[in-house]
Design an enzyme around this catalytic site. Structure first.
Site, PDB file in Angstrom:
ATOM      1  N   SER A 216      15.264  46.129  28.999  1.00  0.00           N
ATOM      2  CA  SER A 216      16.529  45.386  29.078  1.00  0.00           C
ATOM      3  C   SER A 216      16.336  43.880  29.016  1.00  0.00           C
ATOM      4  CB  SER A 216      17.280  45.746  30.369  1.00  0.00           C
ATOM      5  OG  SER A 216      16.502  45.427  31.504  1.00  0.00           O
TER       6      SER A 216
ATOM      7  N   ASP B  93      18.930  40.472  41.397  1.00  0.00           N
ATOM      8  CA  ASP B  93      18.167  41.663  41.767  1.00  0.00           C
ATOM      9  C   ASP B  93      16.657  41.461  41.639  1.00  0.00           C
ATOM     10  OD1 ASP B  93      17.869  41.575  39.042  1.00  0.00           O
ATOM     11  OD2 ASP B  93      18.720  43.559  38.644  1.00  0.00           O
TER      12      ASP B  93
ATOM     13  N   HIS C 276      16.507  41.152  36.628  1.00  0.00           N
ATOM     14  CA  HIS C 276      17.264  40.759  35.439  1.00  0.00           C
ATOM     15  C   HIS C 276      17.677  39.290  35.552  1.00  0.00           C
ATOM     16  CE1 HIS C 276      17.757  45.178  35.586  1.00  0.00           C
ATOM     17  NE2 HIS C 276      17.634  45.061  34.264  1.00  0.00           N
TER      18      HIS C 276
END
Length: 208
Positions: free
Chosen positions: A15, A185, A188
């Site tokens: 991601s 978090d 990310h």
């Protein structure tokens, strides 16, 4: 300067690399890949580099292996930039521990993938460390991340690859700022965190 005119640079990963490149931010995403592309193109328009983003959110090295032929080898890169390992570690600390990838499997799989793509395409490699946006090296996930990053550094030496020390780049900013400034978090990054990564890539490529 190690990039050459007309080369094809392919990024592959999870991601952090994806960053919406398959939908809202197609085709480059809105993270470090897009920033690296924009800055290199702006500083060296004469190079006419072709940029490709093949990040897929949620991937581990196992997922990368399943799509390697299509998303790495078939892209025929001159340079292949690989950033993988964050989910391999992180899953151990979530409600999906069975999907975590142990360090031995991680190293074995990643080495095999790198060998295959170099043999098939003759590309050069850019290997980015997995990272955890946490200054406390005693934190269990941070300690694991440091171990996996050592694997990547070793593979970079083994394959004569460009090595991007992403964790060290975040450690530099974490020395004077809290983790929450860079990601909610610790995984990310916000856009400034992606700029930290882009800066690390530009430095490793000799483009700062």
């Amino acid at each position: 300067m190690i990039l050459r005119t007309g080369q094809r640079v392919v990024f592959v990963g999870d991601s952090i690399t994806d960053c919406g490149r398959r939908d809202v931010a197609a085709p480059y995403g809105n993270g470090y890949v897009s920033l690296v592309r924009a800055l290199v193109d702006a500083r060296h328009p004469e190079l006419e580099i072709e940029w490709v983003n093949r990040g897929v959110s949620g991937n581990t090295v196992r997922d990368l292996a399943a799509r390697w032929d299509a998303d790495a080898i078939a892209e025929r890169p001159d340079w292949l930039a690989v950033l993988i390992g964050i989910n391999d570690i992180w899953r151990r600390y979530t409600d999906r521990p069975a999907e975590a990838v142990g360090i031995d499997e991680y190293e074995r799989t990643l080495r095999d993938l790198l060998r295959r793509v170099v043999a098939a395409t003759g590309c050069r490699l850019i290997l980015g460390d997995p990272f955890f946006i946490e200054a406390d090296r005693g934190d269990p996930q941070r300690a694991d991340t440091d171990r996996y990053a050592e694997v990547v550094a070793g593979l970079a030496a083994e394959f004569d690859a460009v090595h991007v020390p992403n964790q060290a780049a975040f450690d530099r900013v974490l020395a004077v700022s809290p983790a929450k400034r860079w990601a909610d978090d610790r995984v990310h990054p916000y856009l400034p965190g992606h700029a930290v990564l882009a800066d690390a890539y530009l430095s490793a490529l000799g483009l700062r």
